[in-house]
Design a protein around this motif. Structure first.
Motif, PDB file in Angstrom:
ATOM      1  N   VAL A 113      -5.164   9.968   6.301  1.00  0.00           N
ATOM      2  CA  VAL A 113      -5.973  10.688   4.863  1.00  0.00           C
ATOM      3  C   VAL A 113      -6.426   9.869   3.927  1.00  0.00           C
ATOM      4  CG1 VAL A 113      -6.209  12.418   3.632  1.00  0.00           C
ATOM      5  CG2 VAL A 113      -4.591  12.920   5.337  1.00  0.00           C
ATOM      6  N   ALA A 114      -5.437   8.791   3.185  1.00  0.00           N
ATOM      7  CA  ALA A 114      -6.142   8.304   1.704  1.00  0.00           C
ATOM      8  C   ALA A 114      -4.948   7.434   1.845  1.00  0.00           C
ATOM      9  CB  ALA A 114      -5.513   9.199   0.949  1.00  0.00           C
ATOM     10  N   SER A 115      -4.952   6.136   1.553  1.00  0.00           N
ATOM     11  CA  SER A 115      -4.371   5.121   0.969  1.00  0.00           C
ATOM     12  C   SER A 115      -5.107   4.345  -0.656  1.00  0.00           C
ATOM     13  CB  SER A 115      -3.776   4.075   2.058  1.00  0.00           C
ATOM     14  OG  SER A 115      -5.124   3.093   2.182  1.00  0.00           O
ATOM     15  N   SER A 150       0.860  -1.161  -0.238  1.00  0.00           N
ATOM     16  CA  SER A 150       0.149   0.035  -0.321  1.00  0.00           C
ATOM     17  C   SER A 150       0.638   1.181  -0.015  1.00  0.00           C
ATOM     18  CB  SER A 150      -0.961   0.023   1.480  1.00  0.00           C
ATOM     19  OG  SER A 150      -1.269   0.854   1.589  1.00  0.00           O
ATOM     20  N   MET A 151       0.371   2.294  -0.648  1.00  0.00           N
ATOM     21  CA  MET A 151       1.138   3.620  -0.559  1.00  0.00           C
ATOM     22  C   MET A 151      -0.341   4.846   0.103  1.00  0.00           C
ATOM     23  SD  MET A 151       3.143   3.768  -4.379  1.00  0.00           S
ATOM     24  CE  MET A 151       4.325   5.211  -3.739  1.00  0.00           C
ATOM     25  N   GLY A 152       0.477   5.266   1.193  1.00  0.00           N
ATOM     26  CA  GLY A 152      -0.518   6.815   0.780  1.00  0.00           C
ATOM     27  C   GLY A 152       0.060   7.599   2.127  1.00  0.00           C
ATOM     28  N   TRP A 153      -0.580   8.466   2.304  1.00  0.00           N
ATOM     29  CA  TRP A 153      -0.670  10.034   3.082  1.00  0.00           C
ATOM     30  C   TRP A 153      -1.313   9.751   4.496  1.00  0.00           C
ATOM     31  CZ3 TRP A 153       2.762  13.000   1.398  1.00  0.00           C
ATOM     32  CH2 TRP A 153       2.480  13.689  -0.344  1.00  0.00           C
ATOM     33  N   TYR A 154      -0.998  10.214   4.960  1.00  0.00           N
ATOM     34  CA  TYR A 154      -1.040  10.748   6.809  1.00  0.00           C
ATOM     35  C   TYR A 154      -0.447  12.332   7.311  1.00  0.00           C
ATOM     36  CZ  TYR A 154      -1.482   5.754   7.917  1.00  0.00           C
ATOM     37  OH  TYR A 154      -1.559   4.628   7.471  1.00  0.00           O
ATOM     38  N   ARG A 155      -1.664  12.491   7.534  1.00  0.00           N
ATOM     39  CA  ARG A 155      -1.338  14.387   8.357  1.00  0.00           C
ATOM     40  C   ARG A 155      -1.518  14.601  10.039  1.00  0.00           C
ATOM     41  NH1 ARG A 155      -7.118  16.694   5.956  1.00  0.00           N
ATOM     42  NH2 ARG A 155      -8.437  15.831   8.470  1.00  0.00           N
ATOM     43  N   GLY A 195      -3.023  -2.666  -6.447  1.00  0.00           N
ATOM     44  CA  GLY A 195      -4.132  -2.395  -7.552  1.00  0.00           C
ATOM     45  C   GLY A 195      -5.136  -1.299  -7.523  1.00  0.00           C
ATOM     46  N   GLY A 196      -5.047  -0.289  -6.723  1.00  0.00           N
ATOM     47  CA  GLY A 196      -5.649   1.156  -6.933  1.00  0.00           C
ATOM     48  C   GLY A 196      -7.047   0.810  -6.535  1.00  0.00           C
ATOM     49  N   ILE A 197      -7.057   0.268  -5.626  1.00  0.00           N
ATOM     50  CA  ILE A 197      -8.314   0.073  -3.983  1.00  0.00           C
ATOM     51  C   ILE A 197      -7.697   1.273  -2.757  1.00  0.00           C
ATOM     52  CG2 ILE A 197      -9.684  -0.853  -2.795  1.00  0.00           C
ATOM     53  CD1 ILE A 197      -8.944  -3.949  -3.809  1.00  0.00           C
ATOM     54  N   THR A 198      -8.975   1.920  -2.999  1.00  0.00           N
ATOM     55  CA  THR A 198      -8.432   3.116  -2.321  1.00  0.00           C
ATOM     56  C   THR A 198      -9.275   3.387  -0.917  1.00  0.00           C
ATOM     57  OG1 THR A 198     -10.111   4.453  -3.668  1.00  0.00           O
ATOM     58  CG2 THR A 198      -8.000   4.792  -4.537  1.00  0.00           C
TER      59      THR A 198
END
Length: 113
Positions: free
Chosen positions: A46-48, A31-36, A52-55
């Motif tokens: 915030v989002a990951s 997984s790749m994502g953003w935290y704040r 395969g593109g599942i958000t």
């Protein structure tokens, strides 16, 4: 070891947009994502996005933020629209590589009212 380089933070007014980008030094299968993290608060997702593109999105940003990734370039982006003062904080890129979490250095996002 994975190195992450973030870009795109800044100071904007409420209602404006910003785009954050993060480039990884390795091919990320996890997984790749953003935290704040806002002042005085815990770091939050915030989002990951999976390979395969599942958000996944925090409820507070649904409909305003869009996460995307480029698996050939090993990048993850966060398009932030209709920004609010409550979105202010340090944004951190996060990737999962060989079952370990790696973090970027953080980029400041400040939204003025």
């Amino acid at each position: 070891q994975v190195h992450l380089v973030e870009s795109g933070g800044g100071l904007v007014q409420a209602g404006e947009s910003l785009r954050l980008s993060c480039a990884a030094s390795r091919n990320i299968f996890g997984s790749m994502g953003w935290y704040r993290q806002a002042p005085g608060k815990q770091r939050e997702l915030v989002a990951s996005i999976t390979r395969g593109g599942i958000t996944t999105y925090a409820d507070s940003v649904k409909g305003r933020f869009t996460i995307s990734r480029d698996n050939t370039e090993n990048t993850v982006n966060l398009q932030m629209n209709s920004l609010k003062p409550a979105d202010t904080g340090v944004y951190y890129c996060n990737v999962v590589y060989v079952d370990q979490n790696y973090w970027g250095q953080g980029t400041q996002v400040t939204v003025s009212s």
